[in-house]
Design a protein around this motif. Sequence first.
Motif, PDB file in Angstrom:
ATOM      1  N   ALA A  47       0.829  -1.205   0.000  1.00  0.00           N
ATOM      2  CA  ALA A  47       0.000   0.000   0.000  1.00  0.00           C
ATOM      3  C   ALA A  47       0.866   1.259   0.000  1.00  0.00           C
ATOM      4  CB  ALA A  47      -0.911   0.000   1.224  1.00  0.00           C
ATOM      5  N   GLU A  48       0.287   2.340  -0.457  1.00  0.00           N
ATOM      6  CA  GLU A  48       0.979   3.633  -0.400  1.00  0.00           C
ATOM      7  C   GLU A  48       1.313   3.974   1.049  1.00  0.00           C
ATOM      8  OE1 GLU A  48       0.224   8.311  -1.685  1.00  0.00           O
ATOM      9  OE2 GLU A  48      -1.188   6.743  -2.321  1.00  0.00           O
ATOM     10  N   ALA A 240       9.361   4.463  -4.379  1.00  0.00           N
ATOM     11  CA  ALA A 240       9.766   4.406  -2.969  1.00  0.00           C
ATOM     12  C   ALA A 240      10.720   5.550  -2.660  1.00  0.00           C
ATOM     13  CB  ALA A 240      10.427   3.064  -2.656  1.00  0.00           C
ATOM     14  N   ARG A 241      10.810   5.886  -1.392  1.00  0.00           N
ATOM     15  CA  ARG A 241      11.687   6.991  -0.981  1.00  0.00           C
ATOM     16  C   ARG A 241      12.228   6.725   0.416  1.00  0.00           C
ATOM     17  NH1 ARG A 241       9.816  13.281   0.053  1.00  0.00           N
ATOM     18  NH2 ARG A 241      11.835  14.044   0.776  1.00  0.00           N
ATOM     19  N   LEU A 242      13.455   7.183   0.654  1.00  0.00           N
ATOM     20  CA  LEU A 242      14.096   7.021   1.954  1.00  0.00           C
ATOM     21  C   LEU A 242      13.804   8.242   2.825  1.00  0.00           C
ATOM     22  CD1 LEU A 242      16.013   4.970   3.385  1.00  0.00           C
ATOM     23  CD2 LEU A 242      17.902   6.468   2.717  1.00  0.00           C
ATOM     24  N   MET A 251      12.602   3.311   4.470  1.00  0.00           N
ATOM     25  CA  MET A 251      12.164   3.311   3.075  1.00  0.00           C
ATOM     26  C   MET A 251      10.663   3.029   3.062  1.00  0.00           C
ATOM     27  SD  MET A 251      13.377   3.729  -0.044  1.00  0.00           S
ATOM     28  CE  MET A 251      15.130   3.290  -0.023  1.00  0.00           C
ATOM     29  N   LYS A 252       9.905   3.929   2.407  1.00  0.00           N
ATOM     30  CA  LYS A 252       8.452   3.785   2.354  1.00  0.00           C
ATOM     31  C   LYS A 252       7.963   3.837   0.907  1.00  0.00           C
ATOM     32  CE  LYS A 252       7.777   5.938   6.890  1.00  0.00           C
ATOM     33  NZ  LYS A 252       7.118   7.038   7.638  1.00  0.00           N
ATOM     34  N   ALA A 253       6.818   3.204   0.664  1.00  0.00           N
ATOM     35  CA  ALA A 253       6.225   3.191  -0.671  1.00  0.00           C
ATOM     36  C   ALA A 253       5.574   4.541  -0.953  1.00  0.00           C
ATOM     37  CB  ALA A 253       5.186   2.081  -0.776  1.00  0.00           C
ATOM     38  N   LEU A 254       5.838   5.085  -2.132  1.00  0.00           N
ATOM     39  CA  LEU A 254       5.242   6.361  -2.534  1.00  0.00           C
ATOM     40  C   LEU A 254       3.882   6.163  -3.201  1.00  0.00           C
ATOM     41  CD1 LEU A 254       8.338   8.232  -4.002  1.00  0.00           C
ATOM     42  CD2 LEU A 254       7.268   8.560  -1.768  1.00  0.00           C
ATOM     43  N   LYS A 255       3.609   4.942  -3.610  1.00  0.00           N
ATOM     44  CA  LYS A 255       2.355   4.614  -4.298  1.00  0.00           C
ATOM     45  C   LYS A 255       2.097   3.124  -4.120  1.00  0.00           C
ATOM     46  CE  LYS A 255       4.368   6.049  -8.064  1.00  0.00           C
ATOM     47  NZ  LYS A 255       4.714   6.391  -9.482  1.00  0.00           N
ATOM     48  N   PRO A 256       0.908   2.660  -4.439  1.00  0.00           N
ATOM     49  CA  PRO A 256       0.664   1.214  -4.349  1.00  0.00           C
ATOM     50  C   PRO A 256       1.579   0.439  -5.291  1.00  0.00           C
ATOM     51  CG  PRO A 256      -1.402   2.425  -4.518  1.00  0.00           C
ATOM     52  CD  PRO A 256      -0.304   3.405  -4.794  1.00  0.00           C
ATOM     53  N   ILE A 257       2.097  -0.692  -4.805  1.00  0.00           N
ATOM     54  CA  ILE A 257       3.000  -1.537  -5.601  1.00  0.00           C
ATOM     55  C   ILE A 257       2.402  -2.936  -5.654  1.00  0.00           C
ATOM     56  CG2 ILE A 257       5.351  -2.442  -5.824  1.00  0.00           C
ATOM     57  CD1 ILE A 257       6.259  -0.094  -4.005  1.00  0.00           C
ATOM     58  N   LYS A 258       2.230  -3.451  -6.855  1.00  0.00           N
ATOM     59  CA  LYS A 258       1.627  -4.770  -7.031  1.00  0.00           C
ATOM     60  C   LYS A 258       2.653  -5.877  -6.785  1.00  0.00           C
ATOM     61  CE  LYS A 258      -2.565  -3.573  -8.382  1.00  0.00           C
ATOM     62  NZ  LYS A 258      -3.752  -3.924  -7.575  1.00  0.00           N
ATOM     63  N   ALA A 259       2.166  -7.026  -6.336  1.00  0.00           N
ATOM     64  CA  ALA A 259       3.040  -8.191  -6.160  1.00  0.00           C
ATOM     65  C   ALA A 259       3.725  -8.506  -7.488  1.00  0.00           C
ATOM     66  CB  ALA A 259       2.217  -9.386  -5.690  1.00  0.00           C
ATOM     67  N   GLY A 260       5.024  -8.743  -7.424  1.00  0.00           N
ATOM     68  CA  GLY A 260       5.802  -9.041  -8.623  1.00  0.00           C
ATOM     69  C   GLY A 260       6.483  -7.828  -9.220  1.00  0.00           C
ATOM     70  N   GLU A 261       6.081  -6.628  -8.812  1.00  0.00           N
ATOM     71  CA  GLU A 261       6.700  -5.405  -9.341  1.00  0.00           C
ATOM     72  C   GLU A 261       7.993  -5.092  -8.590  1.00  0.00           C
ATOM     73  OE1 GLU A 261       2.734  -2.970 -10.880  1.00  0.00           O
ATOM     74  OE2 GLU A 261       3.817  -2.286  -9.098  1.00  0.00           O
ATOM     75  N   GLU A 262       8.934  -4.519  -9.321  1.00  0.00           N
ATOM     76  CA  GLU A 262      10.188  -4.106  -8.686  1.00  0.00           C
ATOM     77  C   GLU A 262       9.979  -2.788  -7.955  1.00  0.00           C
ATOM     78  OE1 GLU A 262      14.953  -3.451  -9.684  1.00  0.00           O
ATOM     79  OE2 GLU A 262      13.574  -4.016 -11.281  1.00  0.00           O
ATOM     80  N   ILE A 263      10.721  -2.619  -6.883  1.00  0.00           N
ATOM     81  CA  ILE A 263      10.668  -1.388  -6.097  1.00  0.00           C
ATOM     82  C   ILE A 263      11.846  -0.508  -6.521  1.00  0.00           C
ATOM     83  CG2 ILE A 263      10.685  -0.405  -3.773  1.00  0.00           C
ATOM     84  CD1 ILE A 263       9.550  -3.114  -2.799  1.00  0.00           C
ATOM     85  N   PHE A 264      11.525   0.716  -6.958  1.00  0.00           N
ATOM     86  CA  PHE A 264      12.530   1.605  -7.545  1.00  0.00           C
ATOM     87  C   PHE A 264      12.772   2.840  -6.698  1.00  0.00           C
ATOM     88  CE2 PHE A 264      11.033  -0.647 -11.382  1.00  0.00           C
ATOM     89  CZ  PHE A 264      12.252  -0.992 -11.959  1.00  0.00           C
ATOM     90  N   ASN A 265      14.034   3.210  -6.607  1.00  0.00           N
ATOM     91  CA  ASN A 265      14.447   4.472  -6.006  1.00  0.00           C
ATOM     92  C   ASN A 265      14.408   5.550  -7.091  1.00  0.00           C
ATOM     93  OD1 ASN A 265      15.436   6.339  -4.180  1.00  0.00           O
ATOM     94  ND2 ASN A 265      17.176   5.103  -3.558  1.00  0.00           N
ATOM     95  N   ASP A 266      14.912   6.737  -6.773  1.00  0.00           N
ATOM     96  CA  ASP A 266      14.894   7.852  -7.730  1.00  0.00           C
ATOM     97  C   ASP A 266      16.265   8.514  -7.773  1.00  0.00           C
ATOM     98  OD1 ASP A 266      14.075   9.817  -9.458  1.00  0.00           O
ATOM     99  OD2 ASP A 266      13.086  11.023  -7.942  1.00  0.00           O
TER     100      ASP A 266
END
Length: 474
Positions: A47-48, A240-242, A251-266
């Motif tokens: 979740a976000e 995601a953002r630190l 590190m927290k999710a910036l938006k909803p992330i679906k199972a199987g998706e990679e988590i990306f920094n910026d």
Amino acid sequence: MSSFNSASQEFLVWLSKSGAEVSENLKLQDLREIQAGRGVVAVKDIAEDELLFRIPRSSILSVENSILSKEIPKATFEHLGPWLSLILVMLYEYQNGDASNWAPYFRVLPSEFNTLMFWSREELEELQASAVRSKIGKESTDETFKNELLPVIEECADIFFCGAADAKQRAAAMGQPHNLQLMHKMGTLIMAYAFDVEPAESIKNVDEEGYASEEEDEDLPKGMVPLADMLNADADRNNARLFYEENFLSMKALKPIKAGEEIFNDYGPLPRSDLLRRYGYITDNYAPYDVAELPLDTISRVFQDHNGILDEQKLEYLDEHGVLDSGYDITASEPFALYKSLSPQLIVLAEVLILSDEEFNRLKARGKLPKPDKVTLEGAKLLHEMVKARIAEYATSVEEDTREPVTIPLNDKYVSKERRIAMAKLVRIGEKNILKSVERALAARVQELGATNGTSKRSRQDTEDGASGKKQKR
């Protein structure tokens, strides 16, 4: 279990023992099949604002957390600055092997790199005239290592090598090529993976998009943040953002992330040339941020070829007003807009250079500069010649580069000549496309302004002839 996955598991166990919290909704995954090393992937929907992981500040590989900071005078680290200080600490911890608190962490960090620092001369030639080549600075960095780091290591040899009988000999050997290469590897890890270790309340001056300049980042304390640095980045895929807290980095999710998706920094809006220089890879998602640079040397040469010697007074005036620079960015814009792509400083520079002495003296007396959103006919002509000259500095044309599709191979070794050549080709194509777009727009602008000026002159002449009663020739 492969040694790669075994190292990942040992790292996660170490991280847990250090007091880190890692969500069960993600995992550290082997992404070598897409040449992305290790990455963090969601195994369940996230979740976000959901916490992904929390790393204790005590687990950060930093000067403050290393035993070395207690053994070497603080003034030495202050003299070295954040960058060299962290390289020194990482060298110390690395050469300590399993005795280092961060040994499991070092085992999951890359040992091979595609950053430009490690390219051969032949591979760098594939970048052709790209300005990024001047930003690598391998030779100057070698000199910095020799002049700044080596004296510290030699002076503190017994401390640095933990009282080993051959400490002085090992310290003297740090100037050998393979050890300088090791220093470059530590520097590259910092460039690609380190975070700015700052308090929860940021002290950086950031722009309207929330990014600090590379120069400002240089002055902040650096730290390697385990797991956080294993998030890959791919421009607008950032999810995601630190966040900095008193005792942790979260590190927290910036938006909803679906199972199987990679988590990306910026990494911010980096052109592919700088992405390659700093991180050793490129993707199409960074193409909108591409930049082609027009060097001052090219500008000077073109002006002198068409107008004569550059006026030093004009250059001094431009320098006083912060306009003179070693190079000027020409950026991508979508949809294309000339005034968005051309640097305002470049327009001002061209308009000042074409002024007559009388016009320049009037401008100088008022302490003014030409408006950056208005190009005159002569200014457009000069800029057009400059851009054409810049295009000619590349060894091949866009048409030659794109006769066959350019793709980055995924089935080769991560560090391969074929992979590097493909990335270099895409970087130079992006720069040439920008230059070609601007060249065409400037050519059209010259034609448009020329036609307008011609019409104005004819209109004035018609009026004068009519007023004087002259008969027009047919």
